[in-house]
Design a protein around this motif. Structure first.
Motif, short mmCIF file in Angstrom:
data_model
loop_
_atom_site.label_atom_id
_atom_site.label_comp_id
_atom_site.label_asym_id
_atom_site.label_seq_id
_atom_site.Cartn_x
_atom_site.Cartn_y
_atom_site.Cartn_z
N ALA A 87 -58.82 -16.19 80.76
CA ALA A 87 -59.23 -16.83 82.01
C ALA A 87 -60.56 -17.55 81.87
O ALA A 87 -60.72 -18.68 82.34
CB ALA A 87 -59.29 -15.81 83.14
N THR A 88 -61.53 -16.91 81.21
CA THR A 88 -62.83 -17.57 81.06
C THR A 88 -62.73 -18.77 80.12
O THR A 88 -63.35 -19.80 80.36
CB THR A 88 -63.91 -16.58 80.57
OG1 THR A 88 -63.48 -15.95 79.36
CG2 THR A 88 -64.23 -15.55 81.62
N VAL A 92 -63.72 -22.62 81.10
CA VAL A 92 -64.64 -23.44 80.30
C VAL A 92 -63.96 -24.73 79.87
O VAL A 92 -64.54 -25.81 79.96
CB VAL A 92 -65.17 -22.64 79.09
CG1 VAL A 92 -65.92 -23.55 78.12
CG2 VAL A 92 -66.07 -21.52 79.56
N GLU A 93 -62.72 -24.63 79.42
CA GLU A 93 -62.00 -25.83 78.99
C GLU A 93 -61.88 -26.85 80.12
O GLU A 93 -62.03 -28.06 79.91
CB GLU A 93 -60.62 -25.45 78.46
CG GLU A 93 -59.90 -26.59 77.78
CD GLU A 93 -58.68 -26.11 77.03
OE1 GLU A 93 -58.52 -26.53 75.88
OE2 GLU A 93 -57.90 -25.33 77.60
N SER A 94 -61.67 -26.37 81.34
CA SER A 94 -61.54 -27.29 82.48
C SER A 94 -62.84 -28.02 82.78
O SER A 94 -62.82 -29.08 83.39
CB SER A 94 -61.06 -26.53 83.72
OG SER A 94 -62.10 -25.74 84.27
N HIS A 111 -58.46 -16.48 69.02
CA HIS A 111 -57.28 -16.77 69.83
C HIS A 111 -57.64 -17.48 71.14
O HIS A 111 -56.95 -18.40 71.57
CB HIS A 111 -56.53 -15.47 70.12
CG HIS A 111 -55.40 -15.63 71.09
ND1 HIS A 111 -54.23 -16.28 70.78
CD2 HIS A 111 -55.29 -15.24 72.38
CE1 HIS A 111 -53.43 -16.27 71.83
NE2 HIS A 111 -54.05 -15.65 72.81
N ASN A 112 -58.73 -17.05 71.78
CA ASN A 112 -59.12 -17.61 73.08
C ASN A 112 -60.21 -18.68 72.98
O ASN A 112 -60.10 -19.73 73.57
CB ASN A 112 -59.63 -16.49 73.99
CG ASN A 112 -58.54 -15.52 74.33
OD1 ASN A 112 -57.62 -15.86 75.05
ND2 ASN A 112 -58.62 -14.33 73.78
N TRP A 113 -61.26 -18.37 72.27
CA TRP A 113 -62.44 -19.22 72.23
C TRP A 113 -62.49 -20.12 71.01
O TRP A 113 -63.37 -20.97 70.89
CB TRP A 113 -63.70 -18.35 72.33
CG TRP A 113 -63.85 -17.80 73.70
CD1 TRP A 113 -63.24 -16.68 74.20
CD2 TRP A 113 -64.60 -18.36 74.76
NE1 TRP A 113 -63.59 -16.52 75.52
CE2 TRP A 113 -64.42 -17.54 75.89
CE3 TRP A 113 -65.39 -19.49 74.88
CZ2 TRP A 113 -65.02 -17.80 77.11
CZ3 TRP A 113 -66.00 -19.74 76.10
CH2 TRP A 113 -65.80 -18.90 77.19
N GLY A 114 -61.55 -19.94 70.09
CA GLY A 114 -61.53 -20.77 68.89
C GLY A 114 -61.38 -22.25 69.20
O GLY A 114 -61.82 -23.10 68.44
N ARG A 115 -60.81 -22.58 70.35
CA ARG A 115 -60.64 -23.99 70.73
C ARG A 115 -61.98 -24.71 70.92
O ARG A 115 -62.03 -25.92 70.97
CB ARG A 115 -59.78 -24.10 71.98
CG ARG A 115 -60.42 -23.47 73.22
CD ARG A 115 -59.52 -23.47 74.42
NE ARG A 115 -58.89 -22.15 74.54
CZ ARG A 115 -58.17 -21.78 75.58
NH1 ARG A 115 -57.91 -22.60 76.56
NH2 ARG A 115 -57.65 -20.58 75.62
N PHE A 116 -63.07 -23.94 71.04
CA PHE A 116 -64.41 -24.52 71.23
C PHE A 116 -65.25 -24.47 69.95
O PHE A 116 -66.45 -24.70 69.99
CB PHE A 116 -65.16 -23.78 72.34
CG PHE A 116 -64.39 -23.69 73.63
CD1 PHE A 116 -64.03 -24.82 74.33
CD2 PHE A 116 -64.00 -22.45 74.12
CE1 PHE A 116 -63.32 -24.72 75.51
CE2 PHE A 116 -63.29 -22.35 75.30
CZ PHE A 116 -62.94 -23.48 75.99
N GLU A 117 -64.62 -24.19 68.83
CA GLU A 117 -65.34 -23.98 67.58
C GLU A 117 -66.31 -25.13 67.26
O GLU A 117 -67.45 -24.89 66.85
CB GLU A 117 -64.34 -23.82 66.43
CG GLU A 117 -64.99 -23.59 65.09
CD GLU A 117 -63.98 -23.42 63.98
OE1 GLU A 117 -64.42 -23.42 62.83
OE2 GLU A 117 -62.77 -23.30 64.25
#
Length: 192
Positions: free
Chosen positions: A3-4, A8-10, A38-44
């Protein structure tokens, strides 16, 4: 965590600064790989991490430094960056003082901070570390960061971000600097 991360992505941020204790309880590399990635890796690519005390549980924060690589600036974990064209200079510090030879007068970290602040021409200065200097939460205020706080205040810093206490709190300027405690992103919430 899902959810967090979705929130953040939005927001489509330029920088993401997780404020420590990023993988409970022990901060081991397999835990980072299995859960955090898995969750925050998209912001690496835009993550500027802050090391917390749980990263050091059972060792030298090897899971944290291994997972974040060059972005974590190991083995000490302090570094600075300029946030794009925003005019902000951000210093990331290590408040696990026992792991880096101290945070007070005569410490390597404080000497580095003085040198870094002397070099920047930025109008706005922010700092981030894990243990809040001021907190009304369960863990309370952490006096070990006094010398660092004073150095930032002497330079005219605007903002300090910290985590550790599991709540959200913002303070009016303390010695000229505003501090936010943002410990609401994970495990549980603490009363104030």
């Amino acid at each position: 965590m899902d959810a967090t991360a979705e929130l953040v992505e939005s927001l489509d941020p330029d920088v993401v600064m997780p404020l420590g204790d990023l993988q409970y309880e022990l901060g081991k590399r397999p835990d980072f790989d299995a859960a955090y990635a898995h969750n925050w890796g998209r912001f690496e690519d835009i993550t500027r991490p802050v090391v917390g005390n749980h990263e050091y549980t059972g060792g030298r924060a090897n899971g944290y430094f291994g997972f974040f690589g060059d972005a974590a600036h190991g083995p000490d974990g302090w570094y600075s960056f300029d946030a794009g064209d925003s005019g902000w200079h951000v210093v990331v510090l290590n408040s696990v003082c026992s792991a880096v030879g101290g945070c007070g007068e005569g410490s390597r970290q404080l000497a580095w901070l003085h040198a870094d602040l002397a070099k920047t021409k930025a109008v706005c200065i922010a700092a981030a570390w894990h243990h809040p200097r001021w907190s009304s939460g369960l863990h309370g205020s952490d006096e070990s960061m006094d010398a660092i706080w004073q150095a930032l205040d002497d330079r005219g810093a605007d903002l300090v971000l910290s985590g550790h206490d599991h709540h959200y709190e913002r303070f009016a300027p303390k010695d000229g600097v505003v501090q936010f405690v943002v410990g609401t992103g994970g495990r549980s919430l603490y009363p104030v």
